[in-house]
Design a protein around this motif. Sequence first.
Motif, PDB file in Angstrom:
ATOM      1  N   GLY A   1       0.787  -1.218   0.000  1.00  0.00           N
ATOM      2  CA  GLY A   1       0.000   0.000   0.000  1.00  0.00           C
ATOM      3  C   GLY A   1       0.821   1.271   0.000  1.00  0.00           C
ATOM      4  O   GLY A   1       0.358   2.318   0.474  1.00  0.00           O
ATOM      5  N   ARG A   2       2.040   1.221  -0.504  1.00  0.00           N
ATOM      6  CA  ARG A   2       2.917   2.386  -0.583  1.00  0.00           C
ATOM      7  C   ARG A   2       3.397   2.577  -2.021  1.00  0.00           C
ATOM      8  O   ARG A   2       3.406   1.639  -2.809  1.00  0.00           O
ATOM      9  N   ARG A   3       3.816   3.794  -2.336  1.00  0.00           N
ATOM     10  CA  ARG A   3       4.446   4.046  -3.636  1.00  0.00           C
ATOM     11  C   ARG A   3       5.912   3.612  -3.574  1.00  0.00           C
ATOM     12  O   ARG A   3       6.577   3.815  -2.559  1.00  0.00           O
ATOM     13  N   TRP A   4       6.390   3.057  -4.653  1.00  0.00           N
ATOM     14  CA  TRP A   4       7.777   2.591  -4.709  1.00  0.00           C
ATOM     15  C   TRP A   4       8.493   3.241  -5.885  1.00  0.00           C
ATOM     16  O   TRP A   4       7.931   3.416  -6.964  1.00  0.00           O
ATOM     17  N   GLU A   5       9.745   3.601  -5.647  1.00  0.00           N
ATOM     18  CA  GLU A   5      10.600   4.093  -6.724  1.00  0.00           C
ATOM     19  C   GLU A   5      11.654   3.029  -7.004  1.00  0.00           C
ATOM     20  O   GLU A   5      12.237   2.466  -6.066  1.00  0.00           O
ATOM     21  N   THR A   6      11.864   2.737  -8.281  1.00  0.00           N
ATOM     22  CA  THR A   6      12.824   1.691  -8.637  1.00  0.00           C
ATOM     23  C   THR A   6      14.117   2.322  -9.139  1.00  0.00           C
ATOM     24  O   THR A   6      14.109   3.281  -9.912  1.00  0.00           O
ATOM     25  N   LEU A   7      15.231   1.784  -8.695  1.00  0.00           N
ATOM     26  CA  LEU A   7      16.552   2.192  -9.160  1.00  0.00           C
ATOM     27  C   LEU A   7      17.233   0.968  -9.746  1.00  0.00           C
ATOM     28  O   LEU A   7      17.445  -0.024  -9.050  1.00  0.00           O
ATOM     29  N   ALA A   8      17.571   1.059 -11.000  1.00  0.00           N
ATOM     30  CA  ALA A   8      18.173  -0.094 -11.678  1.00  0.00           C
ATOM     31  C   ALA A   8      19.607  -0.313 -11.205  1.00  0.00           C
ATOM     32  O   ALA A   8      20.278   0.602 -10.736  1.00  0.00           O
ATOM     33  N   MET A   9      20.068  -1.568 -11.311  1.00  0.00           N
ATOM     34  CA  MET A   9      21.471  -1.864 -11.069  1.00  0.00           C
ATOM     35  C   MET A   9      22.299  -1.061 -12.077  1.00  0.00           C
ATOM     36  O   MET A   9      22.198  -1.284 -13.285  1.00  0.00           O
ATOM     37  N   PRO A  10      23.094  -0.072 -11.614  1.00  0.00           N
ATOM     38  CA  PRO A  10      23.751   0.823 -12.567  1.00  0.00           C
ATOM     39  C   PRO A  10      25.139   0.351 -12.978  1.00  0.00           C
ATOM     40  O   PRO A  10      25.752  -0.487 -12.327  1.00  0.00           O
ATOM     41  N   ILE A  11      25.623   0.928 -14.069  1.00  0.00           N
ATOM     42  CA  ILE A  11      26.981   0.679 -14.543  1.00  0.00           C
ATOM     43  C   ILE A  11      27.604   2.008 -14.958  1.00  0.00           C
ATOM     44  O   ILE A  11      26.915   3.008 -15.124  1.00  0.00           O
TER      45      ILE A  11
END
Length: 211
Positions: free
Chosen positions: A8-18
């Motif tokens: 029941g919360r908003r989520w922000e996604t951060l990709a595995m970066p390079i």
Amino acid sequence: QAYEQRYGRRWETLAMPIDVAAWSRHARTSWNVSRPFRIRYGGRVGWSIRSSIIAVGRVVDELCRSGEAFELEVRAFDPSSVARHLKVLQGVALREPEPLDVVPVAQAAADVLLICYDFSPDSFQKARSSMPSKMAGCLASGTPCLVYGPAGLPVVEYARRERWGLVVDDPEPPALLEAILRLRNDAAVHERLGRRALELAVARHDAHQVA
């Protein structure tokens, strides 16, 4: 979306970066195909991946036995779960992974990079909230990707939505065969996928952007 429904919360996604700048020194600038046409898989084998790698190997074997020039290169630290099946197939090579600093060069030298998951219900449940960490490097290489797995998995839908990979969400061999031949024969598709992958690597997966 799954987490939003669950908690029941908003989520922000951060990709595995390079570090895209480091990868871009070796990335593709041309999309001519080689002979044999080289498909590369690099990563783990085992749960949720094993049967799809074998399926791709069998299609490559079928193509080679018909006189076509194809190669599937599987780079894995422990390929024991697939070795017995792949070693009897034409055009399939099992090798240990290269050192990490060589991977960008090796990926850009392939004609296609394979990202795959198995189609069984158990495999889907295990991978349904998973995104492969190698994906950003695949994109940054500029090498077109073949994404072979069931509809609904995050990487499958990401590739479909953003058009950076050719998606095969049908487990039957004819669909896989058609996709592989299309990647080899359709120069426009091959280049379009590679260029789109490079765009997304810069826009969404660069460590500097993510930070």
